[in-house]
Design an enzyme around this catalytic site. Structure first.
Site, mmCIF file in Angstrom:
data_model
loop_
_atom_site.group_PDB
_atom_site.id
_atom_site.type_symbol
_atom_site.label_atom_id
_atom_site.label_comp_id
_atom_site.label_asym_id
_atom_site.label_seq_id
_atom_site.Cartn_x
_atom_site.Cartn_y
_atom_site.Cartn_z
ATOM 1 N N LYS A 92 0.832 -1.205 0.000
ATOM 2 C CA LYS A 92 0.000 0.000 0.000
ATOM 3 C C LYS A 92 0.872 1.262 0.000
ATOM 4 O O LYS A 92 2.087 1.179 0.219
ATOM 5 C CB LYS A 92 -0.914 -0.035 1.222
ATOM 6 C CG LYS A 92 -1.897 -1.212 1.239
ATOM 7 C CD LYS A 92 -2.759 -1.179 2.504
ATOM 8 C CE LYS A 92 -3.763 -2.314 2.538
ATOM 9 N NZ LYS A 92 -4.645 -2.242 3.747
ATOM 10 N N TYR B 134 -12.285 -2.424 -3.013
ATOM 11 C CA TYR B 134 -12.848 -2.436 -1.661
ATOM 12 C C TYR B 134 -14.377 -2.362 -1.652
ATOM 13 O O TYR B 134 -14.970 -1.901 -0.676
ATOM 14 C CB TYR B 134 -12.233 -1.310 -0.835
ATOM 15 C CG TYR B 134 -10.803 -1.595 -0.409
ATOM 16 C CD1 TYR B 134 -10.500 -2.702 0.384
ATOM 17 C CD2 TYR B 134 -9.751 -0.759 -0.789
ATOM 18 C CE1 TYR B 134 -9.196 -2.969 0.784
ATOM 19 C CE2 TYR B 134 -8.447 -1.018 -0.383
ATOM 20 C CZ TYR B 134 -8.170 -2.123 0.395
ATOM 21 O OH TYR B 134 -6.882 -2.382 0.799
ATOM 22 N N ASN C 293 -1.550 -0.073 7.129
ATOM 23 C CA ASN C 293 -0.989 -1.341 7.604
ATOM 24 C C ASN C 293 -0.161 -2.061 6.535
ATOM 25 O O ASN C 293 -0.109 -3.273 6.478
ATOM 26 C CB ASN C 293 -2.100 -2.227 8.175
ATOM 27 C CG ASN C 293 -3.181 -2.538 7.148
ATOM 28 O OD1 ASN C 293 -3.051 -2.186 5.977
ATOM 29 N ND2 ASN C 293 -4.222 -3.217 7.573
ATOM 30 N N HIS D 249 -1.804 -5.331 1.499
ATOM 31 C CA HIS D 249 -3.091 -5.998 1.284
ATOM 32 C C HIS D 249 -2.832 -7.415 0.805
ATOM 33 O O HIS D 249 -1.901 -7.647 0.039
ATOM 34 C CB HIS D 249 -3.905 -5.266 0.208
ATOM 35 C CG HIS D 249 -5.088 -6.083 -0.250
ATOM 36 N ND1 HIS D 249 -6.275 -6.103 0.431
ATOM 37 C CD2 HIS D 249 -5.224 -6.968 -1.285
ATOM 38 C CE1 HIS D 249 -7.114 -6.942 -0.169
ATOM 39 N NE2 HIS D 249 -6.496 -7.472 -1.217
ATOM 40 N N GLU E 122 -9.622 -9.885 -7.449
ATOM 41 C CA GLU E 122 -8.679 -8.773 -7.281
ATOM 42 C C GLU E 122 -7.584 -8.797 -8.350
ATOM 43 O O GLU E 122 -7.174 -7.741 -8.844
ATOM 44 C CB GLU E 122 -8.094 -8.819 -5.867
ATOM 45 C CG GLU E 122 -9.150 -8.495 -4.807
ATOM 46 C CD GLU E 122 -8.756 -8.864 -3.382
ATOM 47 O OE1 GLU E 122 -7.616 -9.317 -3.164
ATOM 48 O OE2 GLU E 122 -9.609 -8.704 -2.487
HETATM 49 P P1 IDP Z 1 -7.450 -7.001 5.605
HETATM 50 O O1 IDP Z 1 -6.649 -5.972 4.841
HETATM 51 O O2 IDP Z 1 -6.631 -7.600 6.723
HETATM 52 O O3 IDP Z 1 -8.099 -8.029 4.729
HETATM 53 P P2 IDP Z 1 -10.097 -5.796 5.867
HETATM 54 O O4 IDP Z 1 -11.043 -6.046 6.989
HETATM 55 O O5 IDP Z 1 -10.408 -6.415 4.537
HETATM 56 O O6 IDP Z 1 -8.633 -6.216 6.357
HETATM 57 O O7 IDP Z 1 -9.988 -4.227 5.719
HETATM 58 C C1 IDP Z 1 -9.393 -3.646 4.576
HETATM 59 C C2 IDP Z 1 -8.495 -2.516 5.007
HETATM 60 O O8 IDP Z 1 -9.281 -1.464 5.563
HETATM 61 C C3 IDP Z 1 -7.489 -2.877 6.117
HETATM 62 O O9 IDP Z 1 -6.327 -3.511 5.642
HETATM 63 C C4 IDP Z 1 -7.196 -1.521 6.701
HETATM 64 O O10 IDP Z 1 -6.297 -0.781 5.861
HETATM 65 C C5 IDP Z 1 -8.567 -0.841 6.624
HETATM 66 N N1 IDP Z 1 -9.343 -1.050 7.861
HETATM 67 C C6 IDP Z 1 -9.902 -2.198 8.299
HETATM 68 N N2 IDP Z 1 -10.554 -2.028 9.460
HETATM 69 C C7 IDP Z 1 -10.414 -0.724 9.769
HETATM 70 C C8 IDP Z 1 -10.883 0.073 10.868
HETATM 71 O O11 IDP Z 1 -11.567 -0.387 11.793
HETATM 72 N N3 IDP Z 1 -10.518 1.396 10.839
HETATM 73 C C9 IDP Z 1 -9.769 1.941 9.834
HETATM 74 N N4 IDP Z 1 -9.318 1.213 8.772
HETATM 75 C C10 IDP Z 1 -9.630 -0.099 8.748
HETATM 76 MG MG MG Z 2 -9.561 -7.786 3.306
#
Ligand code: IDP
Ligand code: MG
Length: 137
Positions: A9, A49, A112, A115, A126
């Site tokens: 990212k 997303y 984080n 992805h 994707e």
């Molecule tokens: P993942 O990336 O581990 O699959 P997902 O639940 O699919 O997690 O969420 C997609 C992305 O959205 C996460 O990687 C993170 O960047 C962001 N995200 C997820 N949950 C939160 C939240 O509670 N607050 C802010 N950003 C979030």
């Molecule tokens: Mg995800």
């Protein structure tokens, strides 16, 4: 052989962690099948997303993912989806254990680093968003 979609990212690219992420996937034994550097457009971000469009963090996520260059990739190997997710660590870097990418390099939940697809079906979907069939080697 299984494929998965992984993307460094914008925070990971800005912080110079592209090589680190690739190195970890390579060391595990996964094979790189496609890769590019691009700035995710709002249109691509909305497709990627779509499952999160009703979540409270959606706008923040789209702003972040379109904020600078990302490195989308396709990786191949045994159980590639699960293996990449394990190497990445938990979504919230506070919960990601040391030794995982998020556990070692991230603290914020939105920013984080990486992805990774969460299922074989997500991976196929994707990969098709970011790559044409001719780009997969
Ligand atoms: P993942 O990336 O581990 O699959 P997902 O639940 O699919 O997690 O969420 C997609 C992305 O959205 C996460 O990687 C993170 O960047 C962001 N995200 C997820 N949950 C939160 C939240 O509670 N607050 C802010 N950003 C979030
Ligand atoms: Mg995800």
């Amino acid at each position: 052989m299984a494929h998965t979609f992984v993307m460094v990212k914008p925070d990971g690219v800005k912080r110079g962690l592209v090589g680190e992420v690739i190195g970890r996937l390579e060391q595990k034994g996964l094979q790189l099948r496609a890769m590019k550097l691009l700035q995710v457009t709002p249109d691509l971000a909305a497709k990627h997303y779509a499952e999160h469009q009703d979540k409270p963090f959606y706008d923040e996520l789209i702003t972040f993912i379109t904020s600078g260059p990302s490195v989308p990739m396709v990786w191949e190997g045994r159980e590639a989806v699960q293996v990449a997710r394990t190497l990445m660590g938990a979504t919230d870097p506070v919960k990601a254990v040391p030794g995982t990418i998020r556990g070692d390099f991230a603290l914020a939940i939105t920013e984080n680093i990486v992805h990774g697809s969460d299922s074989h079906e997500s991976a196929e979907r994707e990969i098709a968003i970011y790559f044409s069939p001719e780009e997969l080697l």
